[in-house]
Design a protein around this motif. Structure first.
Motif, mmCIF file in Angstrom:
data_model
loop_
_atom_site.group_PDB
_atom_site.id
_atom_site.type_symbol
_atom_site.label_atom_id
_atom_site.label_comp_id
_atom_site.label_asym_id
_atom_site.label_seq_id
_atom_site.Cartn_x
_atom_site.Cartn_y
_atom_site.Cartn_z
ATOM 1 N N LEU A 1 -44.526 -57.421 -2.512
ATOM 2 C CA LEU A 1 -44.088 -57.887 -3.722
ATOM 3 C C LEU A 1 -45.037 -57.573 -4.814
ATOM 4 N N GLU A 2 -44.558 -56.914 -5.929
ATOM 5 C CA GLU A 2 -45.311 -56.875 -7.057
ATOM 6 C C GLU A 2 -44.652 -57.329 -8.228
ATOM 7 N N ILE B 1 -47.784 -59.997 -3.643
ATOM 8 C CA ILE B 1 -47.197 -60.877 -2.717
ATOM 9 C C ILE B 1 -47.361 -60.158 -1.338
ATOM 10 N N PRO B 2 -48.144 -60.619 -0.428
ATOM 11 C CA PRO B 2 -48.180 -59.929 0.784
ATOM 12 C C PRO B 2 -46.988 -59.774 1.546
ATOM 13 N N ALA B 3 -46.580 -58.744 2.292
ATOM 14 C CA ALA B 3 -45.342 -58.462 2.947
ATOM 15 C C ALA B 3 -45.207 -59.743 3.966
ATOM 16 N N LYS C 1 -57.572 -64.013 -5.799
ATOM 17 C CA LYS C 1 -56.547 -64.723 -5.133
ATOM 18 C C LYS C 1 -55.888 -66.014 -6.415
ATOM 19 N N VAL C 2 -54.609 -66.135 -6.348
ATOM 20 C CA VAL C 2 -54.124 -66.937 -7.215
ATOM 21 C C VAL C 2 -54.606 -68.377 -7.065
ATOM 22 N N ALA C 3 -54.684 -68.799 -5.868
ATOM 23 C CA ALA C 3 -55.278 -70.155 -5.610
ATOM 24 C C ALA C 3 -56.930 -70.206 -6.083
ATOM 25 N N ASP C 4 -57.426 -69.288 -6.223
ATOM 26 C CA ASP C 4 -58.879 -69.217 -7.101
ATOM 27 C C ASP C 4 -58.816 -68.849 -8.332
ATOM 28 N N GLY D 1 -50.666 -65.063 -3.031
ATOM 29 C CA GLY D 1 -50.680 -64.310 -4.029
ATOM 30 C C GLY D 1 -52.250 -63.794 -4.645
ATOM 31 N N GLU D 2 -52.166 -62.312 -5.019
ATOM 32 C CA GLU D 2 -53.251 -61.932 -5.408
ATOM 33 C C GLU D 2 -53.070 -61.502 -6.997
ATOM 34 N N CYS D 3 -53.822 -61.814 -7.906
ATOM 35 C CA CYS D 3 -54.000 -61.368 -9.292
ATOM 36 C C CYS D 3 -54.668 -60.181 -9.590
ATOM 37 N N LEU D 4 -53.831 -59.046 -9.950
ATOM 38 C CA LEU D 4 -54.639 -57.993 -10.586
ATOM 39 C C LEU D 4 -55.224 -58.094 -12.225
#
Length: 274
Positions: free
Chosen positions: A61-62, A167-169, A143-146, A128-131
């Motif tokens: 998911l983007e 968001i990874p599948a 990573k959002v957590a970081d 989740g991962e921020c771009l």
């Protein structure tokens, strides 16, 4: 609120050079909520044409930084995924008016870095991962957590832009549990704990937000028992990491975080683990 120090509003699609006193403008619900005497120009992201939220070919998911809470909520109600209910639960954690829902953005919530930011809770819990995009166009992923490093602090360089959150599948296939508490009715979240149980390997991630100055995502190869969970939280979250403001004292937030984490563990734990 009128920002009487702002002299110009730029269009982000024109890629004009960044200068001191600039700020990205998404929904503006934070920028226009209080004085911003250090700002001279707002760079508007509304014409970038980013798709608010979409499922990619690999099932991930983007979520664009400019996606509003209302847009994400509508999408979540149609998403065919085990973790889909968590989207609406976190959107509802805003307890905001329809005006805020239709203007506030996912990116703004993350970049404000407030402990009670429910989009931080959602995206951190789902790994989740921020771009991020720098002024020279280069990209990096965090990573959002970081990404959120403390209350109001984030890993964002001068002029750098949060483009989207992925968001990874695999995370979308997780069974989730959501627990939230406020110090008073309809109040800001004092503690918010989310569990995500991965059906592929039986692992459990427990994410603590609102009670802490930054998100803490704890991963267990298998759901722990009550004692192991408490030990892991106590080891990861230091005394200075519990948030302190008018919405809850650190001692109360700590107590509620442990309590909600146990509720999450109990709801998601495999049979035989108590």
């Amino acid at each position: 609120m009128d920002l009487n120090t702002v002299l110009d509003i730029g269009d982000a699609s024109r890629h004009e050079p960044w200068r001191p006193g600039d700020a990205w403008l998404g929904g503006g619900t934070y920028l226009f909520s209080e004085p911003q005497p250090h700002l001279r120009r707002l760079v508007d992201l509304s014409r970038m044409g980013w798709v608010p939220v979409q499922t990619l070919t690999d099932g991930s998911l983007e979520i664009a930084a400019t996606c509003t809470i209302a847009q994400l909520s509508r999408f979540g109600r149609t998403l065919d995924a085990e973790a889909a209910p968590l989207i609406e639960q976190c959107c509802r954690a805003f307890l905001a008016s329809f005006k805020i829902w239709n203007m506030a953005t996912v990116g703004g919530n993350l970049c404000n870095g407030l402990p009670a930011g429910p989009m931080i809770s959602l995206t951190a819990a789902l790994d989740g991962e921020c771009l991020l995009q720098a002024q020279d166009g280069s990209l990096r992923r965090v990573k959002v957590a970081d990404f959120v490093t403390g209350a109001g602090r984030k890993d964002l360089a001068e002029g750098e832009l949060l483009r989207s959150v992925m968001i990874p599948a695999r995370s979308l296939r997780c069974r989730t549990a959501f627990m939230q508490v406020s110090l008073y009715g309809l109040g800001r979240s004092g503690a918010l704990v989310i569990g995500a149980l991965d059906p592929a390997d039986g692992s459990l991630a427990v994410t603590i937000t609102a009670a802490t100055t930054r998100p803490f995502r704890l991963w267990f190869a298998l759901p722990p028992d009550r004692t192991a969970l408490r030990r892991a939280i106590a080891s990861a979250v230091g005394d200075g990491d519990w948030f302190d403001d008018i919405h809850g004292l650190p001692e109360w937030r700590r107590h509620m975080a442990f309590h909600l984490a146990e509720q999450v563990r109990h709801e998601l734990a495999l049979d035989g683990v108590r």
